[in-house]
Design an enzyme around this catalytic site. Structure first.
Site, mmCIF file in Angstrom:
data_model
loop_
_atom_site.group_PDB
_atom_site.id
_atom_site.type_symbol
_atom_site.label_atom_id
_atom_site.label_comp_id
_atom_site.label_asym_id
_atom_site.label_seq_id
_atom_site.Cartn_x
_atom_site.Cartn_y
_atom_site.Cartn_z
ATOM 1 N N HIS A 30 44.050 40.366 41.280
ATOM 2 C CA HIS A 30 44.243 40.612 39.850
ATOM 3 C C HIS A 30 43.701 41.967 39.421
ATOM 4 O O HIS A 30 43.570 42.228 38.229
ATOM 5 C CB HIS A 30 43.591 39.505 39.025
ATOM 6 C CG HIS A 30 44.232 38.163 39.216
ATOM 7 N ND1 HIS A 30 43.778 37.021 38.586
ATOM 8 C CD2 HIS A 30 45.296 37.777 39.973
ATOM 9 C CE1 HIS A 30 44.532 35.986 38.963
ATOM 10 N NE2 HIS A 30 45.456 36.424 39.804
ATOM 11 N N ASP B 91 42.220 36.450 42.992
ATOM 12 C CA ASP B 91 41.719 36.709 41.637
ATOM 13 C C ASP B 91 41.283 38.171 41.574
ATOM 14 O O ASP B 91 41.776 38.988 42.337
ATOM 15 C CB ASP B 91 40.570 35.757 41.296
ATOM 16 C CG ASP B 91 40.491 35.444 39.806
ATOM 17 O OD1 ASP B 91 40.452 36.396 39.007
ATOM 18 O OD2 ASP B 91 40.474 34.266 39.427
#
Length: 484
Positions: free
Chosen positions: A331, A308
Site C-alpha cells: 500500500h 499492507d
C-alpha cells in the site's frame, strides 16, 4: 591489494543505458557520482581503502537491485556484476583481497572485540522446526543480557520453532542477536497474543546475521476479520521493539508475518538497513515496518513486499529518514493514519528519498480520519522517487475510511503543512496521479511541488490532478497539471 578496474567498468558501460533515469532506485544516486568519477579516473588498480569500501557497497546494492527489479534490456549490468564480481573465481579473488576491516563497519568491529558468545544450542535448542525452543532462547538471552561488555546470542544455521517470547532488558552491555539460522512461529492465529517476538527496554541492541523470521502467516490470515470490523482482534506482530534505543538491525529477513513484520514503539536512534520483508499482496495487515512514539529512525537499502503499508509512520514520531527502499507490492509508504485515537501527538520531520515503488496501491500517502482530534503533521520531504504502475502515486487523504461506514464526526482536525514533493516520476495505473483531499476546517498549508512527471501505465491516456482545500506552490515541469 586493490580493486580491479575492469570489474567496475562494466557498471559504467551499462550506466549509459539508463541515463534518462527511467529505472531509478539504488542504481543511480547523486551520492554515487564521486565514486563513479573516481573509477573513471583510476588506473588499472584501485587501492584507496575508502574508495574500495564505497565501490563494494555500490556494486553490492546494484547487483541485488538489478537481479530483482531491472528489465531485461539492461541485463548487461546484471551479468557483469553477478558473474565478474560475485560468481567467478576472478570475482571471488578480488572480493577476498578487500581487507576485512573495510567490509566491517568500525562500530561492529569494535563491538565484537572481546565479546562473549552464548550459543542457543548450548542451552538445549533443537533445530528440527517443530520443538518449541522458548526456554533455551530465553536462558541464552538472560545470560547474555547480564554480561558486562559485549555479548552475542548466537543462533546457528537451522530452523528453530519458537513460541511467543519477550527478550527484556535493560542489559549490562552491548547485546548482539546474531541470526544465522531461521526462526519459525507456531502455526495458527493466536488471537490472544499481541506479539510473536518482543524486544523491550534494550539499549545498544545489534540484530544481524542473514537469518529469517518466518511468521507462518498463511495459517493465520483466514482468521483476520479486520476488513469487516474496524475494532477487530488483531493477529500477532512478528517482531516488536518497545523502548529500544541506540540500536542497529541489518541483513535480516522476515517472511509471511501474521500481522506486521517489524513494529517500533517508544524507540530512539534505530538504524535499519539491508532488510527484506516479504508477504504476498493478498496477506491482510502485513505492514513491513510500523512505528509510533519514536524518533531518529533510519531505514535504507531494503526491500519490502507486503499486503499492507511498506512503511507506516504513526502518531508522535519525528526525524525519520527513509532512503533507497524498494516497495512493492503493498500500500506504499504512509504517514498515518492519524486522528483516530485520543491523546495522539504530532508527527514531524519525515524524509523519503531515492526510493522505488512498483505495482503498489499507493505511492507516498498522508492519511487522517474525520475526527476532532487536533494534531499537526509537518515538515515532510519526498524526493527522487520512481514509481511504476502505481494506482495513487501522490495522495493526501483526510477523509480516510478504509471500511465504510465510518464514524465521520467532523472534518479532520489534523493540520498538514510544510510538505515538499521534488522530482517524483513514473507511471500511474489510474487517471488521477495526484490527489490531495485536505480538511475543510484545516486546509493543507505550504505544499510545494517541483518537477513532477507521470505517464499513464500502458496507455497514452491523459492524467489528472484532484485537489480540495490546498494552499501551495509549484515549480518546474508538472504533469499532470497542478490543481492548486
Amino acid at each position: 591489494m586493490g580493486y580491479n578496474r575492469f570489474l567496475c567498468e562494466c557498471f559504467l558501460d551499462g550506466l549509459a543505458l539508463i541515463q534518462d533515469r527511467r529505472y531509478a532506485g539504488v542504481m543511480i544516486q547523486t551520492d554515487n557520482i564521486e565514486v563513479i568519477k573516481a573509477i573513471q579516473d583510476s588506473s588499472s588498480t584501485i587501492s584507496n581503502p575508502t574508495l574500495i569500501r564505497q565501490i563494494h557497497q555500490l556494486l553490492t546494492n546494484v547487483e541485488l537491485w538489478v537481479l530483482q527489479h531491472i528489465p531485461k534490456e539492461i541485463n548487461k549490468i546484471t551479468d557483469c556484476i553477478a558473474k565478474m564480481v560475485f560468481n567467478t573465481r576472478q570475482g571471488l579473488k578480488v572480493f577476498k583481497e578487500i581487507p576485512k576491516k573495510v567490509l566491517i563497519s568500525s562500530s561492529d568491529a569494535k563491538a565484537t572485540q572481546g565479546a562473549r558468545t552464548f550459543n542457543i544450542k548450548s542451552y538445549g535448542a533443537i533445530a528440527d522446526g517443530r520443538t518449541d525452543n522458548r526456554k533455551a532462547f530465553l536462558r541464552a538471552w538472560m545470560d547474555a543480557c547480564d554480561q558486562k561488555g559485549v555479548s552475542i546470542v548466537y543462533i546457528p544455521k537451522g530452523v528453530y520453532m519458537l513460541g511467543s517470547v519477550e527478550f527484556a532488558g535493560p542489559c549490562r552491555g552491548v547485546t548482539m542477536f546474531f541470526m544465522k539460522g531461521d526462526l519459525r512461529a507456531p502455526r495458527g492465529a493466536f488471537l490472544n497474543v499481541e506479539t510473536w517476538l518482543g524486544f523491550r527496554y534494550v539499549d545498544n541492541l545489534i540484530m544481524k546475521g542473514g537469518g529469517t523470521f518466518d511468521g507462518q502467516g498463511q495459517s493465520a490470515w483466514p482468521f483476520n476479520q479486520c476488513h469487516k470490523n474496524n475494532n477487530c482482534q488483531t493477529l500477532p506482530i512478528s517482531v516488536k521493539f518497545d523502548f529500544v534505543t541506540n540500536s542497529r538491525i541489518k541483513s535480516i529477513r522476515s517472511i509471511h508475518s501474521k500481522n506486521a513484520h517489524f513494529s517500533f514503539f517508544g524507540c530512539t536512534n534505530i538504524n535499519i538497513s539491508n532488510v527484506e520483508l516479504l508477504a504476498p499482496d493478498y496477506s491482510p495487515n502485513t505492514d513491513g515496518i510500523k512505528m509510533g512514539s519514536s524518533s531518529n529512525i533510519r531505514i535504507s537499502y531494503s526491500k519490502i513486499s507486503t499486503g499492507d503499508d511498506c512503511i507506516a509512520i504513526l502518531s508522535d514520531t519525528s526525524n525519520i529518514d527513509i532512503s533507497n527502499v524498494y516497495c512493492g507490492p503493498g500500500h506504499g509508504i504512509s504517514i498515518g493514519s492519524l486522528g483516530k485515537y485520543t491523546n495522539e501527538k504530532n508527527v514531524n520531520g519525515v524524509s523519503v528519498r531515492k526510493c522505488t515503488l512498483n505495482g503498489t496501491d499507493n505511492g507516498i500517502r498522508i492519511k487522517s480520519w474525520e475526527s476532532p482530534i487536533s494534531i499537526t503533521a509537518s515538515n515532510f520531504l519526498f524526493q527522487d522517487i520512481f514509481m511504476y504502475n502505481v494506482r495513487n502515486p501522490i495522495i493526501i487523504d483526510q477523509t480516510y475510511c478504509p471500511h465504510p461506514p465510518c464514524n465521520r464526526q467532523t472534518a479532520s482536525h489534523v493540520q498538514i503543512r510544510d510538505v515538499t514533493y521534488r522530482n517524483i516520476f513514473g507511471t500511474s495505473s489510474s487517471e488521477i496521479a495526484v490527489s490531495m483531499q485536505c480538511s475543510k476546517k484545516f486546509p493543507c498549508k505550504n505544499i510545494v511541488m517541483t518537477d513532477i512527471k507521470f505517464g499513464h501505465h500502458g496507455t497514452k491516456k491523459s492524467l489528472k490532478s484532484y485537489c480540495s482545500y490546498v494552499n501551495g506552490r509549484f515549480f518546474g515541469r508538472q504533469y499532470p497539471p497542478p490543481c492548486f
